[in-house]
Enzyme design. Sequence first.
Site, short mmCIF file in Angstrom:
data_model
loop_
_atom_site.label_atom_id
_atom_site.label_comp_id
_atom_site.label_asym_id
_atom_site.label_seq_id
_atom_site.Cartn_x
_atom_site.Cartn_y
_atom_site.Cartn_z
N GLU A 484 21.05 42.10 -5.02
CA GLU A 484 21.57 41.41 -6.15
C GLU A 484 21.99 39.84 -5.80
OE1 GLU A 484 21.47 41.59 -9.59
OE2 GLU A 484 23.08 40.38 -9.97
N HIS A 507 12.93 45.59 11.43
CA HIS A 507 11.67 46.16 11.13
C HIS A 507 10.79 45.05 10.47
CE1 HIS A 507 12.36 50.29 12.50
NE2 HIS A 507 13.42 50.21 11.49
#
Length: 611
Positions: A484, A507
Site C-alpha cells: 500500500e 530473490h
Amino acid sequence: MCGIVGYIGTKEAFPIIINGLKRLEYRGYDSAGVALVQKEIVEYKKQGKVSDLEDFSCKKCTAGTIGIGHTRWATHGEPNDVNAHPHTSMNKKFTIIHNGIIENYCQLSVILTAEGYSFKSETDTEILANFIEYIYLKEQVSAEQAVRMALSQVEGAYGLLVLCADELDKIIAARNGSPLVIGVGNNEYFLASDATPIIEYTNRIIYLNDKEIAVLTNNELSLKNISNDSLTPIIQDLELDIESIEKAGFEHFMLKEIFEQPKSINDTFRGRASKNPPEVYLGGLYNVMDKLDNAERILIVACGTSWHAGLVGEYAIEEFARIPVEVEYASEFRYRNPIIHASDVVIAISQSGETADTLAAVRLAKESGATVLGICNVVGSSITRETDAGVYTHAGPEIGVASTKAFTAQVTVLTMMALLLGKRRKTLSSKMYKQLITELYEVPAYIEEILEDNDKYFEVAKLYQNTRNCIYLGRGILFPVALEGALKLKEISYIHAEGYPAAEMKHGPIALIDENMPVIIIATKDKSYEKIVSNIQEVKARKGKIIAIVTKGDTVIAQLADHVFEVPETNSFIAPLTTVVPLQLLSYHSAVLRGCNVDQPRNLAKSVTVE
Ligand code: G6P
C-alpha cells in the site's frame, strides 16, 4: 470514471452543473463539457479541468434552467476538445453525455456509416448519440422510445443523460453498469454519478438500477425499465453533510483525509463495537452469521487499495477464525472461471461500491450460490445493493483519488470481523478477543500521535524528492502495508515504487540496491523483529538508504537506519492501522514537493466504473 451531472428545474442550471462537476472531478479530469437548453441546445467543451471549462464558458451565454455536464476520464480517444463530452448527433437531434463504454460501438458505427453518418470524434459516445438519432428518425418515435430502442441494442456500460432538440423540456437518463442517482427537489431534479453534487440541494435520492430509464421534466419523473414497464421510484433519505465534502482548511483533500483517520476509525466502530465490555456486534452481518461461522472458505475480491486491505484481512481472519482466506484481484477472478462453492463466503471490498470489476465479481459469486458480502464506503452504491449483507465503513466521503481513510476503515472492519468470527468459532481466546478490541479503541489516539510528527515527514520527503525508485518492505501482516505504501507513492508522486515481503528481497530486488535507493522498511516490534533487523543489515551492507517505521523507543534500528519514524507500540494485528499512516504522509509530502496534483493524479480516477 467520468462524472456526470444534470439539472432540470427553475434555477440557472450552469452554476449547479459546474459546481457538481467540481465535486465529481475525482472521477476523471481529462476534459469537461456542458450542454444547456436555451432556444436550442448549446454546448461548450474543453480539454482540461472543470475550471478551464468554467473560464471558457463564462465568456458565452450560460443561461438556461436545463442542462447536462460531464468531466471525462478518457477511454476511447485522446483527451482533447473534440473528444470531450457532450456529443451531438449529426443532424443535431440528440446531445448526450456518457460514463462507461459502449462495447459494440464498432458494429454500430458500421451500420451508421452505411446510412450516411459521419463522426467528428473518436468516441464510442458519439456513435451512441447518432445511433439514437438514427432510430428516432427512422422509426418516427419519441425521444424516450428512441433511447430505449437504441439501448436495447447496445452492449456495454452506461450512465447516460440525453437531451433532444425536439423535446427541449426534458432530460432522459439511463443506467447500465455505471452509477446514476437522481436528487428530488421542489419542482426540480438533480442528476449525478454519485450524491455528492446533489447533497447541498436535497437529501432525497433515487438510485437508478441497471436497465432503468428515467424521463424528467421539472415537475415530473417517470421511471421505466428497458422493456418499457413502468416502475415506482423509491426515494431514500441520504445522510451526508456538506462539510464532509469540503477541504476544511487543508491544502488538499488527501491531507484532510489522512488527518481525519482518528475520527473515521471511530465512526467505523460506532454502533458495531463497545469498549466496556469489549465486544464486537456488526449488525449488518446478523442475517448471514451462520454462513460465516460455517464458511469453508472466504474469498475476498477487490481492486487497488481495497485489495491491500483484503490482504490484511486474510492475515487477521486466518489467525483469529482459522478459516482459509483467498484474496483475489476482482479483474482476474471474474475472468478465470473460479471455483466457487455455495459454502463459500465472498467478501467484496470497495470504497466506492462501484468498481466495475468488483461488481462483476459480486455478480459471478452470487450466480454460483455463494453468500456475498460487501465492505463499502459509499452508502447506496451498487455493490451494497447487490450483496446479501455487509458492513459500511462509514469513513465519510473520500475525495482524494489516492485512498487513505477508506483503507484504514476497511482494515478496521476486517479486523472486527476476524475478532467476531474468532470468538464465535472459539478459535480465539476470550482474553485475546477482549485485549484486541480494547486496543482497537486506542488506534485513533495512536494515529493522533503519529500525525503530530507531520513536519518530520515533510523534512525526510524533501531529502528524497528527486529519487527515481523506492522499495517498500514489510513482513507478515505488514507486507500488505508495504504494498500500500508503494502504491501511494507511485500513484501521486510518479516515483517508481515496489512493495515486497522483506524476506523476498533476496530473490531479486536486492539487485537494485545501491547508495541511491531508498528502502522504506516497516520494522515494528513483533515476532519477526529480529528477522527484519537482519533485512535492514542486508540493505545497509549494500549502501541503501533506510527509512524505518519503528516502535516507539526502539534503539536498535535507530542506530542502523538513516531515518526512523516512531509509531506507538501495538499488537501486530493492530499495526497495519498505525504503520500505514507514516507511509501516507511520506507519499503526500513527496508529491507536493514534486509539484504533482495530489488530489487528481495524472491518468487515474477514483471510481473505476469501466473494465
Ligand atoms: C481506483 C482508485 C483507488 C482504489 C481502487 C479501487 O484505482 O484510484 O484508490 O483503491 O480504484 O476502488 P474501490 O472504490 O473499489 O475501493
